[in-house]
Every structure is written in structure tokens, then in C-alpha cells.
Scaffold this motif. Structure first.
Motif, mmCIF file in Angstrom:
data_model
loop_
_atom_site.group_PDB
_atom_site.id
_atom_site.type_symbol
_atom_site.label_atom_id
_atom_site.label_comp_id
_atom_site.label_asym_id
_atom_site.label_seq_id
_atom_site.Cartn_x
_atom_site.Cartn_y
_atom_site.Cartn_z
ATOM 1 N N VAL A 309 26.934 -3.122 -10.619
ATOM 2 C CA VAL A 309 27.814 -4.368 -10.229
ATOM 3 C C VAL A 309 28.797 -4.107 -9.280
ATOM 4 C CG1 VAL A 309 28.234 -4.247 -12.891
ATOM 5 C CG2 VAL A 309 29.453 -2.842 -11.784
ATOM 6 N N TYR A 310 29.243 -5.144 -8.545
ATOM 7 C CA TYR A 310 29.970 -5.208 -7.513
ATOM 8 C C TYR A 310 31.468 -5.562 -7.979
ATOM 9 C CZ TYR A 310 31.136 -6.390 -2.576
ATOM 10 O OH TYR A 310 31.921 -6.103 -1.469
ATOM 11 N N ASP A 311 32.351 -4.625 -7.748
ATOM 12 C CA ASP A 311 33.611 -4.823 -8.217
ATOM 13 C C ASP A 311 34.625 -4.275 -7.197
ATOM 14 O OD1 ASP A 311 35.723 -5.624 -10.112
ATOM 15 O OD2 ASP A 311 35.993 -3.497 -10.863
ATOM 16 N N LYS A 312 35.682 -4.812 -6.966
ATOM 17 C CA LYS A 312 36.651 -4.382 -5.772
ATOM 18 C C LYS A 312 36.026 -3.848 -4.492
ATOM 19 C CE LYS A 312 39.734 -2.926 -9.550
ATOM 20 N NZ LYS A 312 40.624 -1.893 -10.056
ATOM 21 N N GLU A 313 35.016 -4.567 -4.034
ATOM 22 C CA GLU A 313 34.254 -4.471 -2.868
ATOM 23 C C GLU A 313 33.443 -3.265 -3.020
ATOM 24 O OE1 GLU A 313 36.830 -4.810 0.327
ATOM 25 O OE2 GLU A 313 37.026 -6.942 0.290
ATOM 26 N N LYS A 314 32.965 -2.654 -4.162
ATOM 27 C CA LYS A 314 32.400 -1.730 -4.129
ATOM 28 C C LYS A 314 31.143 -1.667 -5.227
ATOM 29 C CE LYS A 314 32.928 3.381 -5.197
ATOM 30 N NZ LYS A 314 33.816 4.483 -5.646
ATOM 31 N N LEU A 315 29.954 -1.222 -4.851
ATOM 32 C CA LEU A 315 28.798 -1.198 -5.809
ATOM 33 C C LEU A 315 28.670 0.012 -6.620
ATOM 34 C CD1 LEU A 315 25.839 -2.626 -3.320
ATOM 35 C CD2 LEU A 315 26.749 -3.488 -5.428
ATOM 36 N N SER A 316 28.377 -0.064 -7.853
ATOM 37 C CA SER A 316 28.325 1.179 -8.742
ATOM 38 C C SER A 316 27.283 0.744 -9.641
ATOM 39 C CB SER A 316 29.663 1.594 -9.160
ATOM 40 O OG SER A 316 30.188 0.394 -10.244
ATOM 41 N N CYS A 317 26.590 1.735 -10.302
ATOM 42 C CA CYS A 317 25.463 1.715 -11.505
ATOM 43 C C CYS A 317 26.248 1.382 -12.757
ATOM 44 C CB CYS A 317 24.586 2.727 -11.292
ATOM 45 S SG CYS A 317 23.370 2.892 -9.610
ATOM 46 N N GLU A 318 25.451 0.784 -13.612
ATOM 47 C CA GLU A 318 26.085 0.787 -14.987
ATOM 48 C C GLU A 318 25.171 1.765 -15.716
ATOM 49 O OE1 GLU A 318 26.183 -3.369 -16.276
ATOM 50 O OE2 GLU A 318 28.350 -3.126 -16.175
ATOM 51 N N CYS A 319 25.429 3.041 -15.784
ATOM 52 C CA CYS A 319 24.319 4.037 -16.329
ATOM 53 C C CYS A 319 24.368 4.350 -17.760
ATOM 54 C CB CYS A 319 25.375 5.542 -15.983
ATOM 55 S SG CYS A 319 25.413 5.596 -14.037
ATOM 56 N N GLU A 320 23.195 4.541 -18.099
ATOM 57 C CA GLU A 320 22.601 4.694 -19.291
ATOM 58 C C GLU A 320 22.344 6.352 -19.461
ATOM 59 O OE1 GLU A 320 22.808 2.419 -21.591
ATOM 60 O OE2 GLU A 320 23.036 0.645 -20.407
ATOM 61 N N HIS A 321 21.886 6.790 -20.816
ATOM 62 C CA HIS A 321 21.055 7.981 -20.882
ATOM 63 C C HIS A 321 22.295 9.091 -20.832
ATOM 64 C CE1 HIS A 321 17.403 6.197 -18.928
ATOM 65 N NE2 HIS A 321 17.738 5.241 -20.097
ATOM 66 N N ASN A 322 23.727 8.791 -21.243
ATOM 67 C CA ASN A 322 24.740 9.584 -21.048
ATOM 68 C C ASN A 322 24.792 10.179 -19.727
ATOM 69 O OD1 ASN A 322 25.102 9.343 -23.903
ATOM 70 N ND2 ASN A 322 23.369 10.931 -24.207
ATOM 71 N N THR A 323 24.745 9.404 -18.790
ATOM 72 C CA THR A 323 24.636 9.794 -17.154
ATOM 73 C C THR A 323 25.932 8.926 -16.697
ATOM 74 O OG1 THR A 323 23.271 8.034 -16.187
ATOM 75 C CG2 THR A 323 22.462 10.255 -16.790
#
Length: 440
Positions: A309-323
Motif C-alpha cells: 500500500v502507498y500511504d502518506k507518500e510511503k510504500l509498505s507491505c501488508e504482511c501475512e504469516h505473523n510477520t
């Protein structure tokens, strides 16, 4: 003493059993978020795949910086001449007028406009001092490249250029490829092309003369860093055998790192001149102009996320597997019962690859009376559900699993030797989970 030991072991056994019952599915739970339904001869089934975001145009998420910062044309206004005709001087650049300005963001806008939009540098007015420009593209996120990097020049293509990458957010840089009309003269390197590379020399840094021609080839505007040709060394010329490539990426860190970046830097060292000598009487012919930069890739999520996702000018993964973390690079708090590790492209049970083999009669038996259908799914009895029929269907109004009317026998503690065996084997039952809860 024996009574207290038995109580302690019984409590530990209950904890292990509870963890195994609740978290054994987590060993397969990554398939629940990395799958899609497909139609086959058997009807509607699940297609399981490695967890990773889809590839996208990454230029929509970057920040661009230029060095020197005042290298863009238009302040003060300037008139340019055509490289192929020094007497055709009707191109203007004026930063104060929208129609005549050429700011850096025009390297990433929508193409297809007429006239073409592009960024442009100042001209080579300070010759013989080198006209040097660094264009840095930063994502503040680890990116995996999936297609060729393509630069489109409106001016002649530069006679000398270096493409560099960073894996640590611009703190250090490594060359990706050198470009020159004469590699020996510019960089003391023998000229090569990507077709000269093999699986064993894929990571070699080469200098190519393929993309540095002058104005005589004015219709050749692109400069490439060939990602797909490198993929083809493992996957075949039409990339039909991606399993071979994924297997190499899974087991070879240097290869994964080669296609991974946080930043790119384009170092423009010498503009196109179209001749062996520079015309010092008409230096406004020489400059850089880029109309488009393409960088196709995906967020690196260590195969623990299906979306970014791209939010507040930053990319981040929507993590699964308790990570958790920007790259899903660590376990969540209280889920360090097993050390974090990256996901895998390899087939189950070793990895999380795109594979149709969900069950078989040796390693992956369907549980609780389930029947394996063509190795792609377990057909469960009415009392169980889940990928391997590992989940008991419990009706809440009947008191849940183990309730008096559920039909499920209550847990009874085993003998003392059985307890000791379970304590020894308990961690092994959970070893396949990416991150599972730490037992306190």
C-alpha cells in the motif's frame, strides 16, 4: 514430588496440544491468503502461489532529486539549437512559463502528448568542463525489478553514462551498467552486450556501446538496462520456464540482491555530440533531455505479503504469516517461537510456490478422513474443513469443540512417557510456520 511433576507436565502438555491444535494450520495458512480460484477439469479449485504483490509502474511512487540542483534549464531562460543542425535554434526553455518549462517531474508524466513533455538540462556552456548530472530515484522501500529499466531521451543519447543502484537507501552505490560510444576510452572496459552473459557471469558489470549513438540515429531514443534478457538465462528466451528462475532466486542471495534496489542513480557524464570534435562556437547544441523513465517492479515483502500500500507518500507491505515491518522482515511481537525467515518459491511442503500439488499420499496426507483429489485439493468429510481438513466444524450453539453435545471427545492427558515425548516433539510439530507464538 511426583504429583507436582505430573501436574506440571500435564499443564505443559495442554499448552503444547493447544498450540498444535490452534497453530498447526498456520503452517499452511499462507496458502489461505496467496491463492485464487480457477476452473479445471475437476471444477472450481484453488491455485496456490508465492505471496508477493503484483508488478506495477514504480515511477508513480518515487522521489526524484537532481545534482547539481540548479542543472534544470530555464533559470535564466535559454535558447537551444538542434544537434543535427546548429543553425536551427528555435527551442526555448523558460522556468517561469508553463509551456516552456522542463522540470524533472516531466520524466514521469503520461506519455503520448503532442508536443512531447520532457526534462531538460542547461546547455554545455562551460565546456571543456564536464557537463555532469546525477538523477537519483528513491523509493524509501526495497523494490524488486521485474522488467527492463528504460530511459527515453529527447536529446541525443549520452555518449557516456552510468546506471547505479543502492540497496541501503542511498548510503552506498554499486554500478549496474556502463554506457559509452567507446567503452575502452571512457571506462577502460571491453564492450559487451547482455547476450554475451551466461548463467555464471550474470552478475558481471558490463559496458555496452549499443545505446550511445549520436544524432545520425536520432530515431533511436531509448537506453535500456535489460532485466528480461537476464531472466531468460534461467527461464528461456520466452520466459516459459519461470520455475527455474524462481528456484535460482530462492537459493541464491546474490542473484536476488542483483534485482533488488532501494534507489537508482543515473549519472550523465557526457552529452551526445554527434562528432569526434565539440563545436565550441555553438555549445547550445549540447544538453540532456529525458521524456520518460520506466521502472517496472514490485515491493519486496520477502514472500510474506500479497499487496503493498502507498500511504502518506510511503510504500509498505501488508504482511501475512505473523510477520511485520516495511518488508515483512521480522516476526510480530509475541510470535518469535520460531526464528523469522523469508518465504519461498519452492514447492510445498518446503516452500510457498505456485504449485498444484496440495496433497499426496506420502508427505501431505489429508487429515481426519479427507480424500486427496488429483493432488490439488482435499475433499473433507462434513465434520472438517481447511486446506488439509485440519479444522473441526464446531457449532457455537452446541458449546463449541469439546462441548457436551459436539460429538468430539474431550482431551485426556497421556501417560508420563507420552508427555515427555510430546514435550520433545512439540516444537517440531510447528516448525513449518513462518512465525508462531512464543510459548511463555
Amino acid at each position: 514430588m511426583r504429583f507436582h511433576l505430573a501436574l506440571t507436565l500435564q499443564a505443559l502438555w495442554a499448552g503444547v496440544c493447544q498450540a498444535a491444535m490452534q497453530h498447526y494450520p498456520a503452517a499452511w495458512g499462507h496458502y489461505d491468503v496467496c491463492k485464487s480460484q480457477v476452473y479445471s477439469d475437476e471444477g472450481l479449485t484453488w491455485d496456490y502461489m508465492a505471496c508477493q504483490p503484483e508488478a506495477a509502474d514504480m515511477t508513480q511512487y518515487l522521489k526524484v532529486t537532481l545534482d547539481p540542483p540548479n542543472i534544470t534549464c530555464g533559470d535564466p531562460p535559454e535558447t537551444y539549437c538542434a544537434l543535427e543542425n546548429p543553425y536551427m535554434c528555435n527551442n526555448e526553455c523558460d522556468a517561469t512559463t508553463d509551456e516552456l518549462a522542463h522540470p524533472p517531474e516531466l520524466m514521469f508524466d503520461t506519455e503520448g502528448r503532442n508536443p512531447t513533455t520532457f526534462w531538460q538540462s542547461t546547455s554545455w556552456k562551460k565546456y571543456p568542463k564536464a557537463l555532469l548530472v546525477n538523477i537519483t530515484l528513491s523509493w524509501n522501500k526495497t523494490i524488486e525489478l521485474t522488467d527492463d529499466i528504460v530511459l527515453t531521451f529527447e536529446s541525443g543519447r549520452p555518449e557516456q553514462m552510468v546506471l547505479e543502484k543502492s540497496l541501503d537507501y542511498g548510503r552506498s552505490w554499486q554500478p549496474y551498467q556502463f554506457y559509452a560510444t567507446d567503452c575502452l576510452d571512457a571506462f577502460t572496459m571491453e564492450p559487451k552486450t547482455v547476450q554475451d552473459l551466461t548463467q555464471h557471469t550474470l552478475l558481471d558489470i558490463i559496458c555496452t556501446e549499443d545505446y550511445s549513438r549520436g544524432y545520425v540515429w536520432k530515431n533511436d531514443k531509448t537506453v535500456r538496462f535489460e532485466i528480461k534478457d537476464r531472466f531468460a538465462l534461467f527461464a528461456g528466451p520466452r520466459l516459459h520456464n519461470m520455475a527455474s528462475l524462481y528456484g535460482q532466486l530462492d537459493t541464491t542471495k546474490n542473484l536476488r540482491d542483483f534485482f533488488t534496489i532501494t534507489d537508482l542513480r543515473i549519472r550523465l557524464l557526457r552529452p551526445a555530440t554527434g562528432a569526434t570534435m565539440v563545436d565550441e562556437n555553438n555549445l547550445s547544441r549540447y544538453f540532456y533531455a529525458i521524456s520518460d523513465i520506466k521502472v517496472q517492479g514490485r515491493c519486496k515483502c520477502n514472500l510474506h505479503a500479497n499487496s503493498c500500500v502507498y500511504d502518506k507518500e510511503k510504500l509498505s507491505c501488508e504482511c501475512e504469516h505473523n510477520t511485520t515491518g516495511p518488508d515483512c522482515g521480522r516476526c510480530k511481537k509475541s510470535y518469535q517461537g520460531r526464528a523469522w525467515s523469508a518465504g519461498s518459491y519452492l514447492p510445498i511442503p518446503k516452500g510457498t510456490a505456485n504449485t498444484s500439488r496440495v496433497c499426496d499420499n506420502e508427505l501431505l496426507r489429508c487429515q481426519n478422513g479427507g480424500v486427496c483429489v488429483n493432488n490439488v485439493r482435499c475433499s473433507c468429510t462434513s465434520d472438517y474443513s481447511g486446506l488439509l481438513c485440519e479444522n473441526h466444524r464446531c457449532e457455537s450453539e452446541l458449546g463449541g469443540c469439546g462441548g457436551p453435545d459436539s460429538g468430539q471427545a474431550p482431551l485426556t492427558p497421556p501417560s508420563l512417557p507420552g508427555l515427555l515425548l510430546l514435550l520433545l516433539l512439540g516444537p517440531a510439530l510447528l516448525r513449518d510456520a513462518s512465525c508462531w507464538p512464543a510459548l511463555l
